[in-house]
Scaffold this motif. Structure first.
Motif, PDB file in Angstrom:
ATOM      1  N   VAL A 278       0.823  -1.210   0.000  1.00  0.00           N
ATOM      2  CA  VAL A 278       0.000   0.000   0.000  1.00  0.00           C
ATOM      3  C   VAL A 278       0.858   1.261   0.000  1.00  0.00           C
ATOM      4  O   VAL A 278       0.369   2.335  -0.370  1.00  0.00           O
ATOM      5  N   THR A 279       2.125   1.144   0.372  1.00  0.00           N
ATOM      6  CA  THR A 279       2.993   2.311   0.445  1.00  0.00           C
ATOM      7  C   THR A 279       3.883   2.461  -0.783  1.00  0.00           C
ATOM      8  O   THR A 279       4.184   3.586  -1.192  1.00  0.00           O
ATOM      9  N   TYR A 280       4.301   1.338  -1.375  1.00  0.00           N
ATOM     10  CA  TYR A 280       5.239   1.365  -2.505  1.00  0.00           C
ATOM     11  C   TYR A 280       4.678   0.735  -3.776  1.00  0.00           C
ATOM     12  O   TYR A 280       5.339   0.796  -4.809  1.00  0.00           O
ATOM     13  N   GLY A 281       3.503   0.122  -3.721  1.00  0.00           N
ATOM     14  CA  GLY A 281       2.941  -0.509  -4.912  1.00  0.00           C
ATOM     15  C   GLY A 281       3.579  -1.856  -5.185  1.00  0.00           C
ATOM     16  O   GLY A 281       3.650  -2.715  -4.305  1.00  0.00           O
ATOM     17  N   ASP A 282       4.049  -2.067  -6.412  1.00  0.00           N
ATOM     18  CA  ASP A 282       4.728  -3.314  -6.776  1.00  0.00           C
ATOM     19  C   ASP A 282       6.039  -3.417  -6.003  1.00  0.00           C
ATOM     20  O   ASP A 282       6.822  -2.457  -5.961  1.00  0.00           O
ATOM     21  N   VAL A 283       6.285  -4.572  -5.390  1.00  0.00           N
ATOM     22  CA  VAL A 283       7.511  -4.760  -4.604  1.00  0.00           C
ATOM     23  C   VAL A 283       8.060  -6.157  -4.850  1.00  0.00           C
ATOM     24  O   VAL A 283       7.327  -7.071  -5.255  1.00  0.00           O
TER      25      VAL A 283
ATOM     26  N   ASP B 262      22.892 -16.179  -3.442  1.00  0.00           N
ATOM     27  CA  ASP B 262      22.511 -16.140  -4.856  1.00  0.00           C
ATOM     28  C   ASP B 262      21.076 -15.666  -5.043  1.00  0.00           C
ATOM     29  O   ASP B 262      20.556 -15.684  -6.150  1.00  0.00           O
ATOM     30  N   GLY B 263      20.423 -15.218  -3.990  1.00  0.00           N
ATOM     31  CA  GLY B 263      19.025 -14.826  -4.102  1.00  0.00           C
ATOM     32  C   GLY B 263      18.789 -13.339  -4.086  1.00  0.00           C
ATOM     33  O   GLY B 263      17.693 -12.896  -3.774  1.00  0.00           O
ATOM     34  N   VAL B 264      19.797 -12.548  -4.390  1.00  0.00           N
ATOM     35  CA  VAL B 264      19.661 -11.103  -4.274  1.00  0.00           C
ATOM     36  C   VAL B 264      18.781 -10.519  -5.367  1.00  0.00           C
ATOM     37  O   VAL B 264      18.012  -9.604  -5.133  1.00  0.00           O
ATOM     38  N   ALA B 265      18.855 -11.014  -6.583  1.00  0.00           N
ATOM     39  CA  ALA B 265      18.134 -10.439  -7.721  1.00  0.00           C
ATOM     40  C   ALA B 265      16.668 -10.853  -7.663  1.00  0.00           C
ATOM     41  O   ALA B 265      16.315 -11.977  -8.004  1.00  0.00           O
ATOM     42  N   VAL B 266      15.809  -9.930  -7.240  1.00  0.00           N
ATOM     43  CA  VAL B 266      14.379 -10.211  -7.126  1.00  0.00           C
ATOM     44  C   VAL B 266      13.624  -9.047  -7.757  1.00  0.00           C
ATOM     45  O   VAL B 266      13.667  -7.931  -7.244  1.00  0.00           O
ATOM     46  N   PRO B 267      12.949  -9.267  -8.873  1.00  0.00           N
ATOM     47  CA  PRO B 267      12.215  -8.175  -9.515  1.00  0.00           C
ATOM     48  C   PRO B 267      10.971  -7.797  -8.717  1.00  0.00           C
ATOM     49  O   PRO B 267      10.538  -8.526  -7.817  1.00  0.00           O
ATOM     50  N   ARG B 268      10.385  -6.678  -9.053  1.00  0.00           N
ATOM     51  CA  ARG B 268       9.134  -6.269  -8.424  1.00  0.00           C
ATOM     52  C   ARG B 268       7.996  -7.124  -8.959  1.00  0.00           C
ATOM     53  O   ARG B 268       7.890  -7.374 -10.162  1.00  0.00           O
ATOM     54  N   SER B 269       7.148  -7.571  -8.059  1.00  0.00           N
ATOM     55  CA  SER B 269       5.944  -8.305  -8.443  1.00  0.00           C
ATOM     56  C   SER B 269       4.757  -7.350  -8.433  1.00  0.00           C
ATOM     57  O   SER B 269       4.721  -6.405  -7.627  1.00  0.00           O
ATOM     58  N   PRO B 270       3.770  -7.578  -9.302  1.00  0.00           N
ATOM     59  CA  PRO B 270       2.589  -6.706  -9.304  1.00  0.00           C
ATOM     60  C   PRO B 270       1.930  -6.673  -7.928  1.00  0.00           C
ATOM     61  O   PRO B 270       1.884  -7.683  -7.220  1.00  0.00           O
ATOM     62  N   LYS B 271       1.423  -5.525  -7.579  1.00  0.00           N
ATOM     63  CA  LYS B 271       0.808  -5.333  -6.259  1.00  0.00           C
ATOM     64  C   LYS B 271      -0.274  -6.366  -5.975  1.00  0.00           C
ATOM     65  O   LYS B 271      -0.388  -6.858  -4.842  1.00  0.00           O
ATOM     66  N   ASN B 272      -1.056  -6.717  -6.969  1.00  0.00           N
ATOM     67  CA  ASN B 272      -2.131  -7.684  -6.750  1.00  0.00           C
ATOM     68  C   ASN B 272      -1.596  -9.056  -6.375  1.00  0.00           C
ATOM     69  O   ASN B 272      -2.241  -9.795  -5.615  1.00  0.00           O
ATOM     70  N   GLU B 273      -0.417  -9.422  -6.886  1.00  0.00           N
ATOM     71  CA  GLU B 273       0.185 -10.692  -6.483  1.00  0.00           C
ATOM     72  C   GLU B 273       0.638 -10.634  -5.028  1.00  0.00           C
ATOM     73  O   GLU B 273       0.529 -11.624  -4.288  1.00  0.00           O
ATOM     74  N   VAL B 274       1.136  -9.493  -4.642  1.00  0.00           N
ATOM     75  CA  VAL B 274       1.538  -9.320  -3.247  1.00  0.00           C
ATOM     76  C   VAL B 274       0.313  -9.410  -2.341  1.00  0.00           C
ATOM     77  O   VAL B 274       0.323 -10.090  -1.303  1.00  0.00           O
ATOM     78  N   PHE B 275      -0.757  -8.735  -2.729  1.00  0.00           N
ATOM     79  CA  PHE B 275      -1.982  -8.793  -1.936  1.00  0.00           C
ATOM     80  C   PHE B 275      -2.544 -10.218  -1.866  1.00  0.00           C
ATOM     81  O   PHE B 275      -3.162 -10.590  -0.867  1.00  0.00           O
ATOM     82  N   GLU B 276      -2.350 -11.005  -2.900  1.00  0.00           N
ATOM     83  CA  GLU B 276      -2.835 -12.387  -2.875  1.00  0.00           C
ATOM     84  C   GLU B 276      -2.072 -13.197  -1.826  1.00  0.00           C
ATOM     85  O   GLU B 276      -2.668 -14.020  -1.111  1.00  0.00           O
ATOM     86  N   LEU B 277      -0.757 -12.996  -1.732  1.00  0.00           N
ATOM     87  CA  LEU B 277      -0.008 -13.661  -0.670  1.00  0.00           C
ATOM     88  C   LEU B 277      -0.500 -13.188   0.692  1.00  0.00           C
ATOM     89  O   LEU B 277      -0.658 -14.000   1.629  1.00  0.00           O
ATOM     90  N   VAL B 278      -0.743 -11.889   0.834  1.00  0.00           N
ATOM     91  CA  VAL B 278      -1.251 -11.338   2.091  1.00  0.00           C
ATOM     92  C   VAL B 278      -2.567 -12.019   2.465  1.00  0.00           C
ATOM     93  O   VAL B 278      -2.784 -12.413   3.620  1.00  0.00           O
ATOM     94  N   ARG B 279      -3.435 -12.183   1.484  1.00  0.00           N
ATOM     95  CA  ARG B 279      -4.731 -12.830   1.748  1.00  0.00           C
ATOM     96  C   ARG B 279      -4.555 -14.253   2.249  1.00  0.00           C
ATOM     97  O   ARG B 279      -5.153 -14.650   3.260  1.00  0.00           O
ATOM     98  N   THR B 280      -3.748 -15.045   1.563  1.00  0.00           N
ATOM     99  CA  THR B 280      -3.592 -16.442   1.966  1.00  0.00           C
ATOM    100  C   THR B 280      -2.920 -16.550   3.336  1.00  0.00           C
ATOM    101  O   THR B 280      -3.268 -17.430   4.135  1.00  0.00           O
ATOM    102  N   ASP B 281      -1.977 -15.660   3.626  1.00  0.00           N
ATOM    103  CA  ASP B 281      -1.326 -15.682   4.936  1.00  0.00           C
ATOM    104  C   ASP B 281      -2.316 -15.342   6.047  1.00  0.00           C
ATOM    105  O   ASP B 281      -2.341 -16.000   7.097  1.00  0.00           O
TER     106      ASP B 281
END
Length: 643
Positions: free
Chosen positions: A182-187, A197-216
């Motif tokens: 809600v503060t930065y949008g896609d993250v 080796d896990g440093v490179a992580v692109p931004r995911s669409p906000k709705n995908e982030v919210f979907e993880l939030v919902r399931t959690d």
């Protein structure tokens, strides 16, 4: 050395492993802290972070993972670390408070051309320190909870023991990702621990982030207990946050989310009630409030999980500890609140406009200046001022003439929400029939007005302060206050918003009036008056928008609340600032912004600029993240921050 390992929240894992006595020192520590109802982080024992990136999390606990998760008690210690990082300096211990109510548009900081000044002025860039801290703080929680979830799943513990702990970790991970989205949008979205080796992580669409939030949060609802000590997640807190998520999705255009939000709120509302008095929510170490859906508790002596909210807002000389007063409230917010609800008891609890003078750090209040308590023992800030009556004799035994206290005469103004300099100057000049007392008052009013509009280098008391975080007895820069993150009052207002969008506007008004009634009863006042039935859907939507700002002013989430409804209502909020007469006069007298104590007119007064409004719907992804995450570059930032 052991103590440094215990509290070193950003120390490399290899250094922490050197603490061979670590587990023996931490046995039973957190269960004792829970009984004391504080969250205190042993960062060295529980830290997962490497020293290279905030998205690069190592899943191994100190000593070894098998030992850490071999018993229920050890696993609970690790879970307490997850809670602890949510209350660390980078998170709600400081940065997430400072960013969300300081940089929202109704906060104020020095106009000194710094990166913080630019963000507060709605003209920010990507390299501001506190914004970077806030980003890091939420990703630290995510890294810790990701590792905890992975390790608890593989532990030999019984499901009855594992599931509630996993649910608590997922509750916290969801809260961190919700805050970020809600503060930065896609993250960048990470759900598993990773090594270097896990440093490179692109931004995911906000709705995908919210979907993880919902399931959690759904998992947390199914597996958390119905009740727990203050400071710990519960089943009903998870359901309340699910309602908050659906409300957010509805505000952002998902019309299917309103009914889902309604179902959540309807289920949760019987579980909580409003506190009897508004001010009871902000006392030292608040505990047992019927209004607290989820809160964070702090240990006063914690070096990494202390609450530094008071240190941020406390005026110089207003407390027994350190006072930086670098975040203040806008005059425009104070006056708009007062004009909307004159006499509202919440104003006294929300804004700090006078305080006792302290002699210095740890020295207590200054001695009385006169034989009895007088106005000289107190410092006053906007909209208050002091004055004397010329020719009045000193009281017997006094060193100085009696000091009186005045306030801007809002009741005489054409628009109390926007005191006009020319209107006040006209009052001040009209002294032909004034009594000596009236002349003294007008002289004090003139001093306030000139300090606020003509003296940008000296007018340090020309703003009110946020009071809710203020702790006059703070120790150093550590406050005695716990922090309620989610209050029942805000849930009622969101539920009202939901009912209004579903066409049940009268029900929405009824729910909002519960909040207004409690506000009146907090001080036996006539304001805020109930909203009358017959208001339109659009009118109620706007009233709820500003009511959430009034009710929650000086608490985390002001930034998000002001932007949740998009540019239309954000523009109306910014218009409150830009239309304020004293702010306009101050900027007109000091157009180049000389000195550290100026005012701001957002975007040079052009609030029809959709590009400006769109830019200020989100904070920028920090430069630090772009520099260390090889999947991002400078063109990948939020709108308005890409060059």
């Amino acid at each position: 050395e052991i103590l440094r390992c215990l509290v070193g929240s950003e120390m490399c894992i290899r250094d922490r492993i050197k603490c061979g006595l670590l587990n023996s020192l931490t046995d039973n520590f957190f269960c004792k802290m829970k009984k004391l109802k504080y969250i205190f982080l042993l960062a060295g024992a529980l830290s997962l972070a490497s020293c290279e990136s905030w998205l690069d999390e190592d899943p191994q606990y100190t000593i070894n993972t098998k030992t850490q998760f071999s018993t229920v008690e050890n696993a609970r210690q690790a879970l307490m670390g997850c809670y602890g990082y949510m209350s660390a300096d980078n998170a709600y211990g400081q940065a997430w408070q400072e960013v969300t109510f300081g940089y929202c548009g109704f906060g104020w900081s020095q106009t000194n051309g710094s990166s913080t000044d630019l963000l507060v002025s709605m003209d920010g860039g990507i390299d501001e320190t506190i914004n970077t801290m806030a980003w890091r703080g939420m990703y630290k929680v995510i890294g810790e909870t990701n590792a905890f979830i992975a390790n608890i799943a593989d532990s030999p513990l019984e499901s009855a023991d594992k599931l509630p702990m996993e649910a608590a970790a997922r509750f916290l991970r969801a809260l961190a990702y919700y805050n970020l989205a809600v503060t930065y949008g896609d993250v960048p979205l990470k759900t598993t621990p990773s090594a270097h080796d896990g440093v490179a992580v692109p931004r995911s669409p906000k709705n995908e982030v919210f979907e993880l939030v919902r399931t959690d949060w759904e998992f947390a609802y199914e597996n958390l207990p119905e009740k727990d000590d203050d400071g710990f997640a519960t089943k009903w807190a998870a359901k309340a946050y699910l309602g908050k998520l659906y409300h957010t999705l509805g505000c952002q255009g998902d019309n299917t989310a309103w009914e889902k939000a309604k179902a959540c709120f309807d289920e949760v509302m019987p579980k909580y009630r409003l506190a009897d008095k508004f001010s009871d929510l902000f006392v030292d170490y608040v505990q047992g409030s019927p209004e607290s859906i989820f809160q964070l508790n702090f240990a006063l002596a914690g070096s990494t999980t202390r609450n530094r909210g008071s240190w941020l807002v406390a005026p110089n000389g207003s407390c027994n500890g350190q006072a930086w007063d670098r975040i203040r409230a806008s005059k425009a917010l104070y006056d708009y609140f007062l004009a909307t609800y004159p006499g509202d008891p919440r104003i006294e609890s929300t804004f700090l406009t006078y305080w006792k003078s302290y002699a210095g750090v740890g020295k207590g209040e200054k001695p009385k200046e006169e034989p009895i308590a007088s106005a000289r023992d107190t410092v006053y800030a906007y909209p208050y001022f002091t004055y004397t009556i010329e020719g009045e004799e000193k009281p017997a035994g006094w060193k100085k003439p009696k000091l009186y206290v005045g306030r801007i005469p809002y009741e005489k103004l054409a628009d109390p929400a926007s005191p006009k300099a020319e209107e006040l100057y006209a009052m001040i000049a009209d002294t032909a029939t004034a009594t000596p007392a009236e002349k003294g008052y007008l002289k004090g009013l003139l001093s306030l007005l000139e300090n606020a509009t003509k003296k940008p280098s000296t007018n340090t008391k020309s703003w009110p302060y946020f009071k809710k975080p203020w702790d006059p007895e703070q120790s150093g820069n550590n406050s005695h206050k716990n922090l309620i993150l989610y209050r029942y009052a805000d849930m009622l207002l969101m539920a009202a918003d939901v009912y209004n969008e579903l066409g049940q506007t009268d029900k929405a008004i009824t729910l909002a009036n519960e909040v207004l009634k409690r506000a009146r009863q907090s001080g036996n006042a006539s304001q805020p008056a109930d909203w009358k039935s017959g208001l339109s859907k659009e009118q109620v939507r706007e009233k709820i928008y500003f009511e959430r700002i009034f009710e929650g002013a000086g608490e985390p989430e002001m930034y998000q609340k002001m932007r949740l409804r998009g540019t239309e209502l954000l523009k109306k909020a910014f218009e409150v600032n830009n239309g304020h007469g004293i702010i306009q006069e101050s900027v007109a007298n000091n157009p180049k912004g000389n000195g550290n104590w100026g005012e701001r007119i957002f975007n040079d007064g052009n609030l029809n600029d959709e590009n400006f409004l769109k830019k200020n719907l989100l904070l920028p992804v920090p430069k630090d993240e772009i520099d260390t995450n090889s999947a991002l570059d400078y063109s990948d930032n939020n709108y308005g921050y890409t060059n």
